[in-house]
Design a protein around this motif. Structure first.
Motif, PDB file in Angstrom:
ATOM      1  N   TYR A 230      24.129  11.861  10.350  1.00  0.00           N
ATOM      2  CA  TYR A 230      22.659  11.030  10.355  1.00  0.00           C
ATOM      3  C   TYR A 230      21.788  11.539   9.513  1.00  0.00           C
ATOM      4  CZ  TYR A 230      24.609  10.042  15.294  1.00  0.00           C
ATOM      5  OH  TYR A 230      25.406   9.737  16.151  1.00  0.00           O
ATOM      6  N   GLY A 231      21.296  10.603   8.801  1.00  0.00           N
ATOM      7  CA  GLY A 231      19.871  10.601   7.954  1.00  0.00           C
ATOM      8  C   GLY A 231      18.785  11.339   8.735  1.00  0.00           C
ATOM      9  N   GLN A 232      17.902  11.964   8.198  1.00  0.00           N
ATOM     10  CA  GLN A 232      16.640  12.301   8.965  1.00  0.00           C
ATOM     11  C   GLN A 232      15.829  11.140   8.786  1.00  0.00           C
ATOM     12  OE1 GLN A 232      16.292  15.821   6.329  1.00  0.00           O
ATOM     13  NE2 GLN A 232      14.289  15.292   6.055  1.00  0.00           N
ATOM     14  N   GLU A 233      15.073  11.115  10.036  1.00  0.00           N
ATOM     15  CA  GLU A 233      14.288   9.911  10.115  1.00  0.00           C
ATOM     16  C   GLU A 233      12.916  10.125   9.610  1.00  0.00           C
ATOM     17  OE1 GLU A 233      14.526   8.901  14.281  1.00  0.00           O
ATOM     18  OE2 GLU A 233      16.495   8.186  14.125  1.00  0.00           O
ATOM     19  N   GLN A 234      12.446  11.279   9.376  1.00  0.00           N
ATOM     20  CA  GLN A 234      11.362  11.558   8.827  1.00  0.00           C
ATOM     21  C   GLN A 234      11.586  12.802   7.774  1.00  0.00           C
ATOM     22  OE1 GLN A 234       8.417   9.763   9.439  1.00  0.00           O
ATOM     23  NE2 GLN A 234       9.328   8.768  11.194  1.00  0.00           N
ATOM     24  N   SER A 235      10.602  13.068   7.015  1.00  0.00           N
ATOM     25  CA  SER A 235      10.652  14.034   5.836  1.00  0.00           C
ATOM     26  C   SER A 235      10.692  15.646   6.467  1.00  0.00           C
ATOM     27  CB  SER A 235       9.404  13.989   4.878  1.00  0.00           C
ATOM     28  OG  SER A 235       8.215  14.293   5.575  1.00  0.00           O
ATOM     29  N   ASP A 236      10.404  15.506   7.773  1.00  0.00           N
ATOM     30  CA  ASP A 236      10.497  16.723   8.333  1.00  0.00           C
ATOM     31  C   ASP A 236      11.507  17.174   9.471  1.00  0.00           C
ATOM     32  OD1 ASP A 236       8.795  15.556   9.649  1.00  0.00           O
ATOM     33  OD2 ASP A 236       7.233  16.733  10.055  1.00  0.00           O
ATOM     34  N   TYR A 237      12.474  16.023   9.675  1.00  0.00           N
ATOM     35  CA  TYR A 237      13.239  16.031  10.711  1.00  0.00           C
ATOM     36  C   TYR A 237      14.762  16.497  10.100  1.00  0.00           C
ATOM     37  CZ  TYR A 237      10.755  13.192  13.865  1.00  0.00           C
ATOM     38  OH  TYR A 237       9.722  12.577  14.860  1.00  0.00           O
ATOM     39  N   CYS A 238      14.796  17.436   9.243  1.00  0.00           N
ATOM     40  CA  CYS A 238      15.993  17.873   8.904  1.00  0.00           C
ATOM     41  C   CYS A 238      16.789  18.508   9.981  1.00  0.00           C
ATOM     42  CB  CYS A 238      16.077  18.738   7.470  1.00  0.00           C
ATOM     43  SG  CYS A 238      15.044  20.059   7.700  1.00  0.00           S
TER      44      CYS A 238
ATOM     45  N   THR B 272      13.567  12.359  17.503  1.00  0.00           N
ATOM     46  CA  THR B 272      12.212  12.526  18.017  1.00  0.00           C
ATOM     47  C   THR B 272      12.208  13.454  19.296  1.00  0.00           C
ATOM     48  OG1 THR B 272      11.358  10.573  17.474  1.00  0.00           O
ATOM     49  CG2 THR B 272       9.897  11.576  18.944  1.00  0.00           C
ATOM     50  N   HIS B 273      13.060  13.307  20.078  1.00  0.00           N
ATOM     51  CA  HIS B 273      13.078  14.305  21.378  1.00  0.00           C
ATOM     52  C   HIS B 273      13.608  15.635  20.757  1.00  0.00           C
ATOM     53  CE1 HIS B 273      14.595  15.795  25.366  1.00  0.00           C
ATOM     54  NE2 HIS B 273      15.709  16.242  24.616  1.00  0.00           N
ATOM     55  N   ILE B 274      14.508  15.461  19.917  1.00  0.00           N
ATOM     56  CA  ILE B 274      15.036  16.981  19.610  1.00  0.00           C
ATOM     57  C   ILE B 274      13.697  17.486  18.825  1.00  0.00           C
ATOM     58  CG2 ILE B 274      16.797  18.389  18.029  1.00  0.00           C
ATOM     59  CD1 ILE B 274      18.819  15.912  18.692  1.00  0.00           C
ATOM     60  N   TYR B 275      13.252  17.117  17.836  1.00  0.00           N
ATOM     61  CA  TYR B 275      12.200  17.531  16.863  1.00  0.00           C
ATOM     62  C   TYR B 275      10.941  18.106  17.893  1.00  0.00           C
ATOM     63  CZ  TYR B 275       8.317  17.333  13.751  1.00  0.00           C
ATOM     64  OH  TYR B 275       7.234  17.665  12.776  1.00  0.00           O
ATOM     65  N   GLN B 276      10.820  17.503  19.000  1.00  0.00           N
ATOM     66  CA  GLN B 276       9.635  17.750  20.053  1.00  0.00           C
ATOM     67  C   GLN B 276      10.172  19.123  20.705  1.00  0.00           C
ATOM     68  OE1 GLN B 276       8.953  14.492  22.314  1.00  0.00           O
ATOM     69  NE2 GLN B 276       7.470  13.526  20.709  1.00  0.00           N
TER      70      GLN B 276
ATOM     71  N   ASP C 202      10.004  22.079  18.797  1.00  0.00           N
ATOM     72  CA  ASP C 202       8.473  22.397  18.210  1.00  0.00           C
ATOM     73  C   ASP C 202       8.452  22.238  16.759  1.00  0.00           C
ATOM     74  OD1 ASP C 202       6.107  23.046  18.633  1.00  0.00           O
ATOM     75  OD2 ASP C 202       6.353  25.013  18.523  1.00  0.00           O
ATOM     76  N   GLU C 203       9.109  21.043  16.337  1.00  0.00           N
ATOM     77  CA  GLU C 203       9.145  20.663  14.974  1.00  0.00           C
ATOM     78  C   GLU C 203      10.438  21.547  14.203  1.00  0.00           C
ATOM     79  OE1 GLU C 203       5.296  21.015  13.075  1.00  0.00           O
ATOM     80  OE2 GLU C 203       4.187  19.916  14.704  1.00  0.00           O
TER      81      GLU C 203
ATOM     82  N   ASP D  20      13.149  28.452  17.355  1.00  0.00           N
ATOM     83  CA  ASP D  20      12.542  27.219  18.087  1.00  0.00           C
ATOM     84  C   ASP D  20      13.898  26.203  17.974  1.00  0.00           C
ATOM     85  OD1 ASP D  20      10.201  27.971  18.899  1.00  0.00           O
ATOM     86  OD2 ASP D  20       9.298  26.934  16.873  1.00  0.00           O
ATOM     87  N   GLN D  21      14.472  26.272  16.939  1.00  0.00           N
ATOM     88  CA  GLN D  21      15.862  25.434  16.949  1.00  0.00           C
ATOM     89  C   GLN D  21      16.932  25.919  17.933  1.00  0.00           C
ATOM     90  OE1 GLN D  21      17.507  24.727  12.827  1.00  0.00           O
ATOM     91  NE2 GLN D  21      15.751  25.559  12.034  1.00  0.00           N
TER      92      GLN D  21
END
Length: 253
Positions: free
Chosen positions: A120-128, A147-151, A154-155, A161-162
């Motif tokens: 999966y390609g990241q959907e935003q620049s900070d979504y790696c 987006t769910h995983i990003y939240q 906590d980014e 956090d990961q």
């Protein structure tokens, strides 16, 4: 094949000789990445390639110099075995000659394993980190949006956090892998153990997060990783890289 080597604090300068034409030239090999480094003369503002190790990772040089020496020793043993069996390795090696060498002890065993995992390609620049989490979640049959995983992460800028996403129960929006842990001093044998047990590894390099889906290696100590990288944004890509660039692993289990 390497003819002679001269060790410097920054790497290995090697004379390479083409056995067919006899032409020789020098190359400079990075003792950390084992890649050829192009000559870059110093200028008033640039120090040249001699300062390359200002950015090296801890313990990388010694290990790769050892691998280089082992590879050189293996090369010499193969050349000797070929000569003893009357095989001329300066020309194309025939199938018949390969059979002569196939039972010899110098034959290198290549090992490795690759796991299936969606890219999966990241959907935003900070979504790696979030995109990497989505790859691993999908492998375990869980579908979460980036987006769910990003939240949940906590980014995702902090390793803890990961891990929170991976360890949190599925009923609470996580992956439920309570045995997840991180290692800030990655060891190749640990990574291979996880891959061999069908578990992907979250691979962190400075400023970026990817997924390691497999590995390959040889008896001379040269190791490679098979990477699912969420960059570029929107597509991602797969590639193979030499072991040694990672700063941390997260083992999801």
């Amino acid at each position: 094949m390497p003819k002679g080597k001269k060790i410097h604090e920054t790497g290995t300068i090697t004379v390479v000789k083409d056995k067919t034409t006899g032409v020789e030239h020098w190359i400079f090999v990075d003792a950390y990445t084992l890649e050829e480094v192009q000559d870059k003369p110093a200028t008033e503002t640039e120090p040249g390639f001699w300062s390359i190790y200002e950015h090296r990772l801890k313990n990388g040089i010694d290990e790769n110099l050892k691998d280089w020496q082992e590879s050189d020793e293996l090369t010499k043993s193969i050349e000797k075995a070929a000569a003893d069996k009357g095989v001329n390795i300066n020309v194309a090696v025939t199938e018949e000659n390969m059979k002569k060498l196939s039972t010899d002890a110098v034959t290198t065993l290549i090992t490795g394993k690759t796991l299936n995992v969606n890219l999966y390609g990241q959907e935003q620049s900070d979504y790696c980190a979030a995109a990497s989490g989505k790859m691993i979640a999908k492998y375990y049959g869980v579908t979460h949006t980036q987006t769910h995983i990003y939240q949940m992460m906590d980014e995702g800028g902090v390793i803890d956090d990961q891990k929170y996403y991976y360890k949190t129960s599925r009923s609470e929006g996580g992956l439920g892998k309570t045995g997840t842990f991180d290692d800030g001093t990655p060891i190749f044998s640990q990574l291979t153990s996880e891959i061999n047990n069908n578990r992907h590894v979250v691979s962190l390099i400075p400023g970026h997060v990817r997924v390691c889906r497999g590995y390959s290696g040889s008896g001379v100590g040269v190791h490679y990783l098979k990477i699912n990288d969420p960059l570029p944004v929107g597509s991602g890509h797969q590639y193979i890289e030499t072991w040694g660039a990672e700063t941390c692993h997260i083992y999801v289990k």
